[in-house]
Design a protein around this motif. Structure first.
Motif, PDB file in Angstrom:
ATOM      1  N   ARG A 102      -5.055   7.168  14.661  1.00  0.00           N
ATOM      2  CA  ARG A 102      -3.969   7.296  15.638  1.00  0.00           C
ATOM      3  C   ARG A 102      -3.932   8.685  16.255  1.00  0.00           C
ATOM      4  O   ARG A 102      -4.088   9.683  15.562  1.00  0.00           O
ATOM      5  N   SER A 195      -0.519   7.706  -1.237  1.00  0.00           N
ATOM      6  CA  SER A 195      -1.470   6.688  -0.787  1.00  0.00           C
ATOM      7  C   SER A 195      -2.875   7.285  -0.867  1.00  0.00           C
ATOM      8  O   SER A 195      -3.112   8.412  -0.429  1.00  0.00           O
ATOM      9  N   LYS A 226      -0.714   3.559  -3.357  1.00  0.00           N
ATOM     10  CA  LYS A 226      -0.861   2.587  -2.249  1.00  0.00           C
ATOM     11  C   LYS A 226      -2.295   2.638  -1.741  1.00  0.00           C
ATOM     12  O   LYS A 226      -2.830   3.722  -1.534  1.00  0.00           O
ATOM     13  N   ARG A 227      -2.875   1.458  -1.535  1.00  0.00           N
ATOM     14  CA  ARG A 227      -4.278   1.422  -1.095  1.00  0.00           C
ATOM     15  C   ARG A 227      -4.474   0.535   0.134  1.00  0.00           C
ATOM     16  O   ARG A 227      -5.473  -0.179   0.220  1.00  0.00           O
ATOM     17  N   ALA A 229      -5.035  -2.261   2.651  1.00  0.00           N
ATOM     18  CA  ALA A 229      -5.440  -3.661   2.465  1.00  0.00           C
ATOM     19  C   ALA A 229      -6.070  -3.909   1.101  1.00  0.00           C
ATOM     20  O   ALA A 229      -6.295  -5.065   0.717  1.00  0.00           O
ATOM     21  N   PHE A 246      -1.864  -8.949  -0.216  1.00  0.00           N
ATOM     22  CA  PHE A 246      -1.840 -10.308   0.309  1.00  0.00           C
ATOM     23  C   PHE A 246      -2.707 -10.344   1.557  1.00  0.00           C
ATOM     24  O   PHE A 246      -2.781  -9.350   2.294  1.00  0.00           O
ATOM     25  N   PRO A 253      -0.362  -1.264  11.356  1.00  0.00           N
ATOM     26  CA  PRO A 253      -0.150  -0.761   9.991  1.00  0.00           C
ATOM     27  C   PRO A 253       0.986   0.249   9.854  1.00  0.00           C
ATOM     28  O   PRO A 253       1.433   0.538   8.743  1.00  0.00           O
ATOM     29  N   PHE A 260       6.924  -0.570   1.817  1.00  0.00           N
ATOM     30  CA  PHE A 260       6.453  -0.747   0.438  1.00  0.00           C
ATOM     31  C   PHE A 260       7.271   0.141  -0.503  1.00  0.00           C
ATOM     32  O   PHE A 260       7.794  -0.310  -1.521  1.00  0.00           O
TER      33      PHE A 260
END
Ligand code: ATP
Ligand code: MG
Length: 313
Positions: A102, A195, A226-227, A229, A246, A253, A260
């Motif tokens: 981004r 993450s 946090k990872r 996908a 999932f 994103p 989360f």
């Protein structure tokens, strides 16, 4: 029930509808979307029915109104948001590059939320809260850092707890005083939510299990990694647990980590098991990426339950 507090930036996000490298030519835009990492976090907590509040500042403009109405409508206590008629609400222009990274143009430090102070009203609000969540991205100005550290002191003095998502871009890490502020927050943290590589920001260890052990040894009670996908993991002194993500279509994103985190912290505070908290958080992150816009994919508890039932069917 423990009321959750956060302190930090409130922005609108304005997004380029076509991918490309930055904003040096005219490009079609869509927005304003309510945004700001702590704002997304607290909106998600509010949508879960959790008592929660944010301390921040907006200008007396439409961008401020967009945020105030959304947060209030989703159940967030907005009494700690000061409206400054002489200031402008923060903003971020965002364009996805072809590789998915981004490009940003930010107006935060010079916006209404560039200065946040704990006046007597805000201090009273802090003392009503049993938990504070800190976003590393919110440590962008000295007055905000001071407000966050003072709020942590008040919440901890009342036997409350602290969660911390470093939520960092490398360029922020190098700003003056940032690393010290991050380390000060980490020393007070109960639940740490990095993450990926952020797990190693404050450790000497280079393997994941050693880094987790190092953090737990310094007094952090739980580490939640946090990872994207690839899913997420939970570690405490006696438990280590990894869940896959999932399988959903990723539309946008932005905001997944914030939704989360808010879902994990809400379930954790309300006594859920680590597995249940991680499962609902993973569902919340997945639902967030299915929607365009930073805060548009925040979920109610019922939406998460329906999603989980459908995914398990
Ligand atoms: P950001 O700061 O951009 O909001 P983050 O890096 O803090 O994001 P991520 O790891 O991107 O956080 O996302 C948080 C969680 O959301 C992941 O651990 C995962 O459970 C879920 N998630 C993220 N991306 C996807 C995806 N593409 N598909 C399914 N679940 C996802
Ligand atoms: Mg993040």
């Amino acid at each position: 029930m423990h009321k959750i507090l956060t302190i930090g930036e409130i922005l609108v996000e304005i997004v380029a509808t076509e991918r490309g490298d930055g904003f040096r030519q005219a490009t079609p835009l869509i927005g304003p979307f309510p945004s700001g990492a702590p704002a997304i976090f607290i909106d998600q907590a509010g949508k879960l029915g959790q008592p929660c509040a944010i301390i921040s500042r907006v200008g007396g403009d439409d961008f401020g109104t967009v945020n105030l109405e959304r947060l209030k409508g989703d159940g967030v206590d907005i009494s700690g948001i000061e409206v400054d008629p002489l200031a402008t609400t923060g903003s971020a222009f965002v364009r996805y590059r072809p590789d998915g990274s981004r490009a940003f143009v930010f107006n935060i430090r010079d916006s209404a939320c560039g200065k946040i102070t704990l006046d007597s009203r805000a201090t009273r609000l802090v003392s009503e809260c049993g938990h504070i969540h800190v976003m590393g991205s919110s440590l962008y100005a000295p007055s905000v850092v001071d407000s966050i550290l003072e709020a942590i002191r008040i919440v901890k003095a009342g036997a409350g707890t602290v969660s911390f998502d470093p939520n960092l871009r490398p360029e922020i890490l190098e700003s003056p005083g940032m690393r010290e502020a991050l380390l000060t927050v980490l020393a007070k943290t109960d639940v740490f939510l990095p993450s990926g590589e952020e797990l190693f920001l404050f450790t000497e260890a280079r393997t994941e299990s050693e880094a987790v052990a190092e953090l737990l040894a310094t007094g952090v009670k739980a580490v939640v990694v946090k990872r994207g996908a690839e899913g997420a993991s939970y570690f405490d002194a006696s438990t280590s647990l990894t869940l896959p993500s999932f399988s959903v279509e990723e539309i946008d994103p932005t905001g997944a980590g914030d939704c989360f985190g808010a879902t994990f912290v809400t379930f954790w505070l309300n006594g859920a098991s680590p597995r249940e908290a991680l499962e609902f958080a993973t569902a919340s992150g997945a639902r967030a990426v299915m929607h365009f816009g930073p805060m548009e994919g925040a979920s109610t508890r019922t939406e998460l339950e329906i999603f989980l039932t459908e995914q398990k069917a």
